[in-house]
Motif scaffolding. Sequence first.
Motif, mmCIF file in Angstrom:
data_model
loop_
_atom_site.group_PDB
_atom_site.id
_atom_site.type_symbol
_atom_site.label_atom_id
_atom_site.label_comp_id
_atom_site.label_asym_id
_atom_site.label_seq_id
_atom_site.Cartn_x
_atom_site.Cartn_y
_atom_site.Cartn_z
ATOM 1 N N UNK A 1 -20.551 -19.533 6.927
ATOM 2 C CA UNK A 1 -21.262 -17.984 6.404
ATOM 3 C C UNK A 1 -21.445 -17.622 4.844
ATOM 4 N N UNK A 2 -22.767 -17.001 4.744
ATOM 5 C CA UNK A 2 -22.711 -17.263 3.426
ATOM 6 C C UNK A 2 -23.650 -15.785 2.747
ATOM 7 N N UNK A 3 -23.139 -14.673 2.123
ATOM 8 C CA UNK A 3 -23.398 -14.077 2.022
ATOM 9 C C UNK A 3 -23.787 -14.564 -0.094
ATOM 10 N N UNK A 4 -25.113 -13.353 -0.059
ATOM 11 C CA UNK A 4 -25.677 -13.099 -2.076
ATOM 12 C C UNK A 4 -26.266 -12.412 -1.683
ATOM 13 N N UNK B 1 -32.162 -8.845 -3.847
ATOM 14 C CA UNK B 1 -32.364 -9.326 -2.682
ATOM 15 C C UNK B 1 -30.862 -9.522 -2.037
ATOM 16 N N UNK B 2 -30.780 -9.365 -0.856
ATOM 17 C CA UNK B 2 -29.342 -9.530 -0.586
ATOM 18 C C UNK B 2 -29.545 -9.801 1.388
ATOM 19 N N UNK B 3 -29.481 -11.383 1.060
ATOM 20 C CA UNK B 3 -29.218 -12.054 2.112
ATOM 21 C C UNK B 3 -27.921 -13.117 2.243
ATOM 22 N N UNK B 4 -27.741 -13.397 3.900
ATOM 23 C CA UNK B 4 -27.073 -13.572 4.649
ATOM 24 C C UNK B 4 -27.464 -15.281 5.753
ATOM 25 N N UNK B 5 -26.216 -15.701 5.522
ATOM 26 C CA UNK B 5 -26.624 -16.663 7.063
ATOM 27 C C UNK B 5 -25.345 -16.597 7.515
ATOM 28 N N UNK B 6 -25.419 -16.816 8.960
ATOM 29 C CA UNK B 6 -24.187 -17.363 10.062
ATOM 30 C C UNK B 6 -24.325 -18.621 11.024
#
Length: 673
Positions: free
Chosen positions: A198-201, A216-221
């Motif tokens: 999981x990552x969030x920026x 921007x706000x971005x996330x990946x799971x």
Amino acid sequence: MKKMMLSMLLASASSTAAWAADADRSDNETITVTATPDAEQARTEIERTPGGVSVVPDSAFKDTPVQNIKDILAYVPGVITQPRMGDDARVSIRGSGLSRAYGNRGLSMYLDGIPLNTSDGLLDFFEIDPSAYRYVEVYKGANALRYGSNALGGAINLVTPTGRDAPALDARIDGGSFGYVKGQASSGGSSGAFDYFATVSAQRIDGYRDHSKGDAIRGNLNIGYRISNNVETRFYLYGATTNQRIPGEVAKAQAINSPRSANPVWIVQDQQRNVDSIRVANKTTIRLGDTTVDIGAFYNNRHVKHPIFQWLDFTVDDYGGFVRAVDDRSIGSLRNRLIVGANIQNGKIDTEQFVNLPGAVKGALAASMVDASKNVSAYAEDSLFLLPNVAVIAGVQYLHATRDRRDRFLANGDQSGRTSYDLWSPRLGLLWDVDPDSQVFANISRSAEVPSYDANVIVANPALKPQRATTYEIGTRGRRGGIGWDISLYRSELRNELQCLTTGPFSACSIINAGRTIHQGIEAGLDAAVPLSALASGDSLALTAAYTYSDFNFDGDVRYGDNELPGVPKHFVRAELLYKHPSGFYAGPNVEWAPGHYFADNANSLTVDPYMLLNLKAGFDLGDHWSAYVEGRNLTNKHYISTVAVAGTANAASELFNPGVGRAVYGGIRYRW
């Protein structure tokens, strides 16, 4: 010892020795199937392609202030990335999408194998988090058959880590000029058959130009589960919200003499692009003896609030699935590798278009429509090894596409319409493994591209034809000692090239077919490590260089003759020389150089000036937990043109130009545990 030998065999799977050893493996020696190969496995797999391909590992871009996709692709030969503002850029491979003033065409982009393009083919980069990936695969031109992509530019696949190759914590914070601040944190781990990443920026930037602020706000799971040694399933969830003001194109004199200024009309209209998106997908990998099968499905939703010359409010719903099977076995005494697959990508764009009043205020309804796209493709590629190290590769792709517009705003007449396309793209290639460390390849390939909805093509130009191309390519890649190379020479003969010509500041570009055109060029990459032992035992110099030669022309056009195609420089060079100390310190300069003029219009009446940018970076990486880095860009504060919108015929007052970013300094700190 057995595990070590097996690992070596897998890493060199493209060589005859590796294949033979794998074929002779006893039933007691099992290899666990994985839906996401690591970077070295990906490189081995991609180099079975008889054409221009690359894998960019995260070591090439993680320890640097990564702001947009240019920071990932900078040293891939044949890829030209021209930033506009914020995270937006035009990416062109072999002349794809040369004329686009917004969005990208002629290039298919994937995130863990899931399409990022809308179902009608349009692509932008606002949703991409360039510091979130383990590696990036680049398939140039028709070499992207693996993903069922036959666009002129090919395909780019962004691959996130899994919990089996990601640290428990990876955190960084970057900052620098023009109000740029970005923070990112990721976590990964595994327990038995289960793993997660999981990552969030989050980032914000004031922007180099007026009216170019963005955030921007971005996330990946990414969650995986190994059902058995032969079956793995993996679930993906991506979400992003981005907000970006648009400074707009300006005349050349303003871009050069006042590069930080915005187009005043864009400011009055408060032009923006704001996107909220979510993507859900699954991919399952199954091994059945000599055959490996990937099965997947996805759903993408995107809500775009986009006040420009009009106030666009639209929602994109895309869905689809794919299946791909790879069978690697012997036919008699000959090795044979067969790949077959199919892709479905369908979707709709529900659009309401309003008058954009000053200050980005919605006015009266001006248009309302639903655009539906359906795309079904099937492909097959067979590699037959006539000699132990020489394969003849034949492939074909079939694409059936439909575009259907339903007009819900009929005050100016019913603008509904429907069209369909049936396109075949064959391919023939040769791959010679000269030795375990070098290859020679050649291919002849066809490609095709279908028009998109973004310029009302179904109604405004129902006779618009799909773009077709035949490409001839030859090249070599490999390594000798500390020197690696990657060289491709190609010639693409296009029919009905799709151009999106800028006609004025208050409308979308107009799409036309350009007739016969020729795209030909050279893509050359070099990397070398030179041991020095100058300041300390074990220190070295690392050279990385990419040269792209783009010779693009009309071919006997009725209006433009044999003029050069506008949009990109004929010669483009990126080169870096980095000193590396065994303590972990590194430093060195790099340059971006576009020598010679190129054109902003088909008539070749308005030129874009040459430029050279001098950059310098330094950092310290202990190789365990901490790393720090700093980079100065455009240190001479060169005023130059980064991107140009393309017109049929332009003049000095034509507002076509986006200036490049001036002198800037960025830095960051990264911690891994």
